[in-house]
Design a protein around this motif. Structure first.
Motif, short mmCIF file in Angstrom:
data_model
loop_
_atom_site.label_atom_id
_atom_site.label_comp_id
_atom_site.label_asym_id
_atom_site.label_seq_id
_atom_site.Cartn_x
_atom_site.Cartn_y
_atom_site.Cartn_z
N PRO A 83 0.84 -1.20 0.00
CA PRO A 83 0.00 0.00 0.00
C PRO A 83 0.88 1.26 0.00
O PRO A 83 2.00 1.24 0.52
CB PRO A 83 -0.78 -0.12 1.31
N PRO A 84 0.38 2.37 -0.59
CA PRO A 84 1.21 3.55 -0.84
C PRO A 84 1.96 4.08 0.38
O PRO A 84 3.05 4.62 0.23
CB PRO A 84 0.20 4.58 -1.33
N ASP A 85 1.39 3.98 1.59
CA ASP A 85 2.10 4.55 2.73
C ASP A 85 2.67 3.48 3.66
O ASP A 85 3.19 3.79 4.72
CB ASP A 85 1.17 5.50 3.50
N ALA A 86 2.58 2.21 3.24
CA ALA A 86 3.08 1.15 4.11
C ALA A 86 4.60 1.10 4.06
O ALA A 86 5.20 1.30 3.00
CB ALA A 86 2.51 -0.19 3.67
N PRO A 87 5.28 0.85 5.20
CA PRO A 87 6.73 0.78 5.19
C PRO A 87 7.22 -0.53 4.58
O PRO A 87 6.49 -1.52 4.53
CB PRO A 87 7.09 0.84 6.68
N VAL A 88 8.46 -0.50 4.11
CA VAL A 88 9.13 -1.71 3.63
C VAL A 88 10.34 -1.92 4.55
O VAL A 88 11.13 -1.00 4.74
CB VAL A 88 9.58 -1.54 2.17
#
Lengths: 221, 442
Positions: B353-358
């Protein structure tokens, strides 16, 4: 007069952004959608005056969106197709899309298609056909009844794509919708009477695999 | 051996007659010589039976007919006895020879039948035809009664005995030692053998065609996938660039300054994307051609990660690092491992998802350094875990974004540097690991 509203559907954010910016600059209100589901719900909620629809979406095909849309709306649909997607493009036209542009495309081309698709009925101004005697470039031509019907249909839809199916239905009646080989012969006869150089048509253009389009070369980009 | 036995038989009967003479009239004993002729005729045929007949007659005459111990033939009884012996010899020899011939013939046919059975079994089994024909050489030579023989395939042969089915030439039986096999055997055996070989050749041909068709179909499917992926991935940025540029160029559009900036940004971003795609395609072809020679140097893993994050530019703000200071350095080509990490992280960013961290974590042990890239996206189905590393593979249901090159290139470069890349089973999200051999502490 309020600005006409356009729905743009594409899963590529950068394409979406560029189209949105340009269409806004051309005087449209723009809604965007990145998925088939989003496209249908936005179309229902915002009632756009035209839909620009990519054929490949992450959750389905543009063709299915088009078919679904046609069950409750007659909003003009222009599909964005690509070389290699010809059969998908024809399927979308069969499913009720009005026109297409092939990627990559310039804005002028898209805007011209958009104007043609959103124009209803005969354009204002001079009548295109002077019924009684038809003159092309001042030179009178003799048309058969079918040729006349075709020419009238094209003239009423100047700039719009007319699919084989539409032309057959409008000119020959619903029983002839699949026999497109008739059509190629009649159109080439009509072209011979209208075009100064039938082998290099300027007015009555072939859209391969899709249909025909009557254009006014003076208004082309 | 046969001659000795023949003489023995005559001697034996002569002795028997000598023993019986006091009790039985000697003339009627002459018939006993039949027992000398009979076995000789059965065992060795006419060539021995006739001399035995004559010897029997002479012995009878010499030992028992008066005047004894002379060969004088006094009366017709002698001639009669000789005639009886000879007729017996001829008839019995012929009968025995015929039986022997039949036995030999039956044996021969049995071997022919066995050969054909073996041939049909071997040729129709579906293994390598040439190999099976090679295996038939010994039994074939045996049946033909020659030292060696082989079946050669092909429509026309200048030497050897042709194998035909109807008018179609299948091949030939070649007998290199120049002996001529029995024509009756040839007439019986070769048509059947030809039919079998013909079926085997046809089957072989069909199999090869099927294999070729399958190979073609596969390479076709791969080409189609490549074409679709590349054409989509080339066209999407081009479409955005063309739309943005033509909007900027148009005199009819009324664009605000920030609109113009946005369109210019689109052109920059999409040009970079095109450049990356071209770079990826070149990398992939270099890897596939084996031309990606690494230039290894000693690097601390966090330095490699830093370079990758630098390459990712603003997208790297979503990356959360979990470093470990105690990890050993690795000897790798920094640029290539940077490609590995960039591709893995980019992939993780794209699918979450666009704001999820990796998360990017470093861990050492077992002589290697493992770099983990963990995202919060939909994850990888177990069946896809290996296939995601195939070029142009796209996980089902993920739409059309990306050419499916990133992971293939990552694996290729990791392997070129002695490392591995794999997808770890994960509860949720995708968990990819790069393992690189650690440089032992000096």
């Amino acid at each position: 007069m309020s600005r006409p509203r356009i729905l743009v559907v594409d899963d590529e954010p950068q394409i979406l952004r560029a189209l949105e910016t340009n269409l806004r600059g051309a005087g449209y209100e723009v809604d965007t959608a990145a998925t088939a589901e989003d496209a249908l719900s936005t179309a229902a909620a915002r009632r756009p005056e035209a839909v620009i629809l990519d054929l490949l979406l992450p959750d389905g095909r543009g063709t299915d969106v088009c078919r679904e849309l046609r069950t409750w709306s007659s909003v003009p649909v222009i599909v964005l197709s690509a070389v290699g997607e010809e059969s998908e493009k024809v399927a979308a036209l069969d499913a009720g899309a009005d026109d297409y542009v092939t990627k990559p495309f310039g804005m002028d081309e898209l805007l011209a298609r958009l104007r043609a698709a959103t124009r209803r009925g005969t354009p204002s101004g001079e009548p295109v056909l002077d019924v009684g005697e038809i003159r092309v470039g001042g030179r009178p031509v003799q048309l058969t009844p079918h040729e006349f019907d075709m020419l009238r249909l094209f003239a009423q839809n100047e700039g719009k794509l007319l699919t084989h199916r539409t032309i057959l239905r409008e000119v020959w009646g619903p029983a002839y919708q699949v026999e497109s080989h008739y059509l190629h012969v009649y159109v080439s006869q009509l072209r011979r009477k209208l075009e100064p150089e039938p082998a290099r048509p300027r007015y009555l253009l072939t859209e391969p695999g899709a249909g025909y389009r009557l254009v006014n070369p003076a208004s082309r980009p | 051996m046969a001659a000795l036995a023949s003489a023995g038989a005559v001697a034996l009967v002569t002795a028997a007659i000598a023993v019986a003479r006091p009790y039985v009239p000697v003339l009627s004993l002459g018939v006993l010589y039949v027992f000398a002729v009979l076995p000789v005729a059965v065992a060795w045929g006419l060539a021995y039976a006739i001399p035995v007949s004559v010897a029997s007659m002479l012995a009878f005459n010499f030992f028992f007919l008066p005047p004894t111990h002379t060969f004088a033939l006094r009366d017709n009884e002698n001639w009669f006895a000789l005639a009886v012996y000879l007729v017996t010899a001829v008839v019995v020899s012929e009968l025995a020879a015929r039986a022997r011939r039949r036995a030999v013939e039956a044996e021969q046919r049995e071997r022919e039948a066995a050969l054909l059975a073996q041939a049909s079994d071997a040729l129709l089994r579906g293994t390598e035809l040439a190999e099976e024909l090679e295996r038939l050489r010994a039994p074939l030579a045996d049946v033909l009664g020659v030292l060696s023989a082989r079946v050669e395939l092909g429509p026309s042969h200048e030497h050897g005995y042709p194998l035909r089915v109807g008018t179609r030439g299948i091949g030939a039986v070649v007998v290199p030692d120049g002996r001529e096999p029995d024509s009756a055997v040839r007439d019986r055996l070769f048509p059947a053998l030809a039919a079998l070989v013909a079926v085997a050749v046809d089957r072989d041909e069909l199999q090869r065609e099927a294999l070729e068709a399958e190979t073609l179909r596969r390479s076709d499917a791969a080409k189609t996938a490549l074409l679709r992926a590349v054409s989509h991935d080339l066209r999407s940025p081009l479409t955005a660039i063309d739309a943005a540029a033509s909007g900027l160029q148009s005199e009819t559009l009324r664009l605000r300054d920030d609109d113009r900036r946005a369109l210019l940004a689109t052109i920059r971003v999409e040009s970079a994307r095109l450049a990356r795609l071209v770079e990826n395609l070149l990398d992939l072809s270099r890897l596939q051609a084996g031309a990606a020679q690494p230039r290894p140097e000693l690097w601390p893993p966090e330095e490699l990660i830093a370079q990758a994050l630098d390459e990712l530019a603003e997208a790297n703000t979503r990356v959360v690092l979990e470093l470990d200071d105690g990890v050993l350095p690795v000897r790798v080509d920094a640029a290539q491992i940077e490609r590995v990490l960039v591709n893995l992280i980019e992939n993780a960013l794209k699918y979450s998802p666009p704001d999820a961290p990796v998360r990017v974590a470093v861990e050492g042990g077992d002589g290697e350094v493992r770099l983990h890239v963990i995202d919060g996206g939909p994850g990888i189905a177990p069946a896809e875990r290996d296939r995601v590393f195939e070029p142009f593979h796209r996980a089902a249901g993920t739409g059309t974004r990306g050419a499916g090159l990133g992971l293939a290139i990552a694996r290729g470069f990791a392997q070129a540097n002695g490392g591995r890349v794999w997808a770890e089973p994960a509860e949720r999200g995708a968990h990819l690991v790069v393992a690189l051999p650690a440089e032992p502490r000096a």
